[in-house]
Design an enzyme around this catalytic site. Structure first.
Site, PDB file in Angstrom:
ATOM      1  N   TYR A  53      69.589  29.784  63.568  1.00 19.63           N
ATOM      2  CA  TYR A  53      68.823  30.623  62.649  1.00 19.63           C
ATOM      3  C   TYR A  53      69.614  30.940  61.379  1.00 19.63           C
ATOM      4  CZ  TYR A  53      65.199  31.634  66.152  1.00 19.63           C
ATOM      5  OH  TYR A  53      64.157  31.540  67.045  1.00 19.63           O
TER       6      TYR A  53
ATOM      7  N   HIS B 143      51.150  35.523  60.183  1.00 20.51           N
ATOM      8  CA  HIS B 143      51.286  36.679  61.066  1.00 20.51           C
ATOM      9  C   HIS B 143      50.448  37.840  60.549  1.00 20.51           C
ATOM     10  CE1 HIS B 143      55.070  34.356  61.116  1.00 20.51           C
ATOM     11  NE2 HIS B 143      55.135  34.660  62.411  1.00 20.51           N
TER      12      HIS B 143
ATOM     13  N   ASN C  30      61.168  22.712  59.880  1.00 19.79           N
ATOM     14  CA  ASN C  30      61.785  23.072  61.149  1.00 19.79           C
ATOM     15  C   ASN C  30      62.209  21.822  61.889  1.00 19.79           C
ATOM     16  OD1 ASN C  30      62.557  24.568  63.418  1.00 19.79           O
ATOM     17  ND2 ASN C  30      60.808  25.960  63.210  1.00 19.79           N
TER      18      ASN C  30
ATOM     19  N   HIS D   2      50.756  29.246  64.164  1.00 18.80           N
ATOM     20  CA  HIS D   2      51.624  28.262  63.531  1.00 18.80           C
ATOM     21  C   HIS D   2      50.847  26.972  63.282  1.00 18.80           C
ATOM     22  CE1 HIS D   2      54.629  31.104  64.804  1.00 18.80           C
ATOM     23  NE2 HIS D   2      55.602  30.401  64.259  1.00 18.80           N
TER      24      HIS D   2
END
Length: 744
Positions: free
Chosen positions: A621, A681, A702, A656
């Protein structure tokens, strides 16, 4: 060699190459029709058996096997009396010959356990257990064959009678009792089966809609050309295998309206005749498309459950008009592989049933860990009870409905609230819906989705395969599916994407504003919504109807299919209605639909996530200002993501979306997926998800890591890199900001 010699040689060669295979035998015992399975259950004695009985037919005699030793001579009579009550296959005539496991316990080898029947008792000489119950004994081999009682399908609900083979495949049960244009169904004795925790459906007799593939069986989908074109299925689909694995006995294939489209008898049903609805005067519409399923459960006590599918009401409609239980579950609970689709976006499998306890057990068997059952713990019931478009008090069925609502409200310790869905939509609809009403937004949504999807997934390969073996000809198709496909062809390709967008708009709105899931796992649904799908009026099948048109419009029955929520039908009672057919007063069922929130377990299913994790995960992260773990254990990863400060927050709803993707093969056992992501979100003020507090969206790339562990690919970590954020993304998760800022 002369001509005659050649002919004789060829005839002999053909005979030598042929095979004779038994497919079972039909017998009648005391006026009851039976089928003798071609598959032996085992030997009860070594070699032939000398039995003095008048019942010998084709070398078979009726016999009873008592496999256990939990009996005494004095209790056998009560045992047989109980068998007569719980089993429709066994009868006292099977007592002429009895084989018992513990022969030494009996002092009298000849006894009258039933009036008029003299029993001869023999020792059960077997090396493996043969279940207790009625059999037909082959006196030449000493083998016993299971007995199937034969029933006439007088309601016309079935297309095929099936026999489950020892190898797990199916074959036709070859038997016919006297009947007028109907087939015969055979059912095994209930005494053969014992329900256990591993086999909760042991011996449960089930009929299956003719769109589900069963190994060894030809599927017809309600179309004669389809049935004759394609071979038997090589495998059984996941949904039906789930039931078989839990002990279910599939006894036959049941009629569906063609390709699972909604058809009205009698004119729409061209290839096959519509099943009969036994309610009222017996000449009412059985509703579709799971018409055979509904008709059979309403007509036959010897059948326990029927499996149907519900795309736009195909289970709930038959359940409503025939006064039985029926359910459309949350969408996506079980794989529909090897099932003919109407639209995968809407298709769901479910049951039609008379027994709610058995219905519950079947749901647990079919949906497995995605089914929520509170049998072992006390649930907390929702306090919101909505009534949608209930009938006026002067209608015949209103008192029955009101009585149910009163009792349910008392049970829930709440008061019912009338809800106007159209007004709620106008008050809270998303801005992207513009000024459209629900009727305008969803007018063509269902028609577009099913016509476009089925034309591509079913019609095109069917037409191509049929033409290939019939000189380019087209197969016959009933008027309803043909009209729907034709309309879909006339519409632009963008119609499907528009329909999916509108469905999603409604789903997000309904699941966020009307029936959001509860964060409490012992409640699951924030409320219940009741609506009535039938009016307890005659809809007779002996009427002429207009040509079919696409299914335009929006109704309350479509709430669950667009919102992907469960909708179950419960029978409540019946009302008298005068029939012009019988010139008499008959009775029609009264039912109610109960809609709940989309399954809570589908929102955050931690057990399923844990199952796909590698033993250790690489979690980086650092690109978003957090830590890096080179080998985080799966348990630690679960604890992190399910924490209330992160994805476990019941006030946070997330979605997502994956964009561009490419895969990097590192080795035979490691792959990296490079994904473009948009993580949306919404944070709500409370777990009821009614009021939005803030929004926060992140656009990122990602890296997802996958490794092969013990031959199975597992998720092994991630490395996100945020490109930009929208709104207040930094305030979405409580762990992302200081304690003083948390949800102030």
């Amino acid at each position: 060699m002369g001509w005659n010699q050649t002919f004789l040689f060829l005839a002999f060669a053909a005979t030598a190459a042929s095979s004779l295979v038994g497919s079972g035998t039909s017998l009648q015992l005391n006026g009851i029709d039976y089928f003798v399975s071609p598959f032996s259950q085992g030997k009860v004695t070594n070699g032939s058996v000398a039995i003095n009985t008048r019942q010998n037919q084709l070398g078979f005699v009726p016999a009873t096997v008592i496999a256990g030793d939990l009996y005494t001579e004095s209790t056998l009579q009560s045992l047989f009396l109980n068998w007569s009550t719980v089993d429709d296959v066994w009868q006292p005539a099977f007592l002429e010959t009895i084989f018992v496991f513990n022969f030494a316990k009996l002092t009298n080898k000849n006894h009258n356990y039933h009036d008029g029947v003299s029993s001869s008792v023999f020792p059960l000489q077997v090396t493996h257990k043969i279940p207790s119950g009625p059999y037909f004994l082959n006196v030449h081999t000493g083998e016993v064959h299971p007995a199937y009682r034969l029933y006439d399908d007088f309601a016309g609900a079935f297309t095929q009678s099936l026999l489950q083979r020892p190898d797990g495949r199916f074959q036709t049960l070859s038997a016919q009792v006297p009947a007028a244009a109907s087939i015969t169904i055979g059912v095994p004795s209930r005494l053969y089966f014992t329900k256990t925790e591993a086999k909760p459906l042991a011996g449960v007799r089930i009929g299956v809609k003719d769109i589900f593939s069963l190994a060894g069986v030809k599927k017809g989908c309600g179309n004669r050309a389809w049935y004759h074109l394609y071979p038997v299925a090589n495998s059984t689909g996941t949904a039906m295998q789930n039931l078989i694995d839990k002990g279910a006995i599939i006894v036959g294939v049941q009629k569906t309206s063609q390709f699972a489209n909604g058809e009205t008898p009698t004119a729409d049903w061209v290839d096959y005749h519509s099943p009969f609805n036994p309610r009222g005067d017996g000449y009412q519409d059985p509703a579709t498309s799971s018409a055979g399923a509904g008709s059979s459960i309403a007509s036959y006590e010897w059948l326990d459950l029927a499996v149907g599918s519900d795309t736009g009401g195909s289970i709930r409609g038959p359940a409503t008009v025939q006064g039985i239980f029926g359910n459309r579950p949350s969408h996506g609970l079980v794989s529909l592989d090897n099932v003919m689709p109407l639209s995968p976006k809407l298709d769901t499998p479910g049951f039609l049933a008379r027994d709610p306890c058995l219905w519950n057990a079947a749901n647990a068997a079919l949906y497995r860990d995605k089914y929520t059952f509170f049998g072992h713990q006390a649930p907390r019931y929702p306090k919101k009870l909505y009534l949608l478009d209930f009938p006026a008090g002067n209608t015949s069925h209103a008192p029955i409905l009101q009585n149910f609502v009163t009792k349910l409200a008392k049970f829930l310790d709440t008061s019912p609230t009338n809800i106007d869905l159209n007004k709620e939509w106008e008050r809270t609809r998303p801005t992207s819906a513009g000024d459209q009403s629900l009727a305008q937004l969803l007018n063509t949504t269902y028609a577009a989705i099913i016509s476009k999807d089925q034309a591509k997934l079913v019609r095109e390969p069917f037409y191509r395969d049929y033409a290939a073996v019939h000189d380019g000809r087209l197969p016959f198709v009933n008027p309803v599916p043909l009209a729907r496909w034709t309309w879909g062809d006339s519409q632009p390709s963008s119609l499907l994407s528009d329909a999916v967008r509108n469905k999603t708009l409604f789903m997000d709105w309904f699941n966020g504003n009307i029936l959001p899931p509860s964060s409490d796992p012992l409640t699951c649904s924030s409320g219940l919504l009741l609506h009535v799908n039938g009016s307890a009026d005659f809809v007779s099948r002996n009427r002429y109807i207009n040509p079919p048109v696409p299914p335009f419009g929006f109704s309350n029955s479509q709430i669950s299919l667009f919102a992907e929520t469960p909708d179950s039908v419960f029978p409540l009672g019946q009302v008298p209605v005068f029939s012009s057919i019988t010139n008499n007063t008959e009775y029609l069922p009264v039912t109610i639909d109960v809609v709940a929130a989309k399954g809570f377990q589908l929102q955050r299913d931690w057990a399923r996530l844990r199952a796909i994790l590698a033993p250790a995960l690489y979690v980086d992260y650092t690109k978003i200002g957090k830590e890096k773990w080179d080998a985080m254990s799966a348990d630690d990863f679960m604890a992190m993501v399910s924490n209330d400060d992160f994805l476990g927050d019941p006030c946070v709803k997330t979605q997502h979306l994956i964009g561009a993707t490419y895969w990097e093969r590192v080795s035979e056992s490691k792959v990296i997926g490079h994904h473009q992501l948009r993580a949306a979100h919404q944070v709500y003020t409370s777990p009821d998800l009614k009021t939005v507090k803030l929004r926060g969206h992140s656009h990122a790339t990602n890296e997802h890591y996958y490794v092969k562990s013990n031959g199975v690919w597992k998720f092994a970590g991630l490395k996100p890199e945020v490109r930009w954020n929208e709104y207040k993304f930094e305030e979405v998760f409580k762990g992302s900001y200081t304690q003083s800022e948390k949800h102030s």
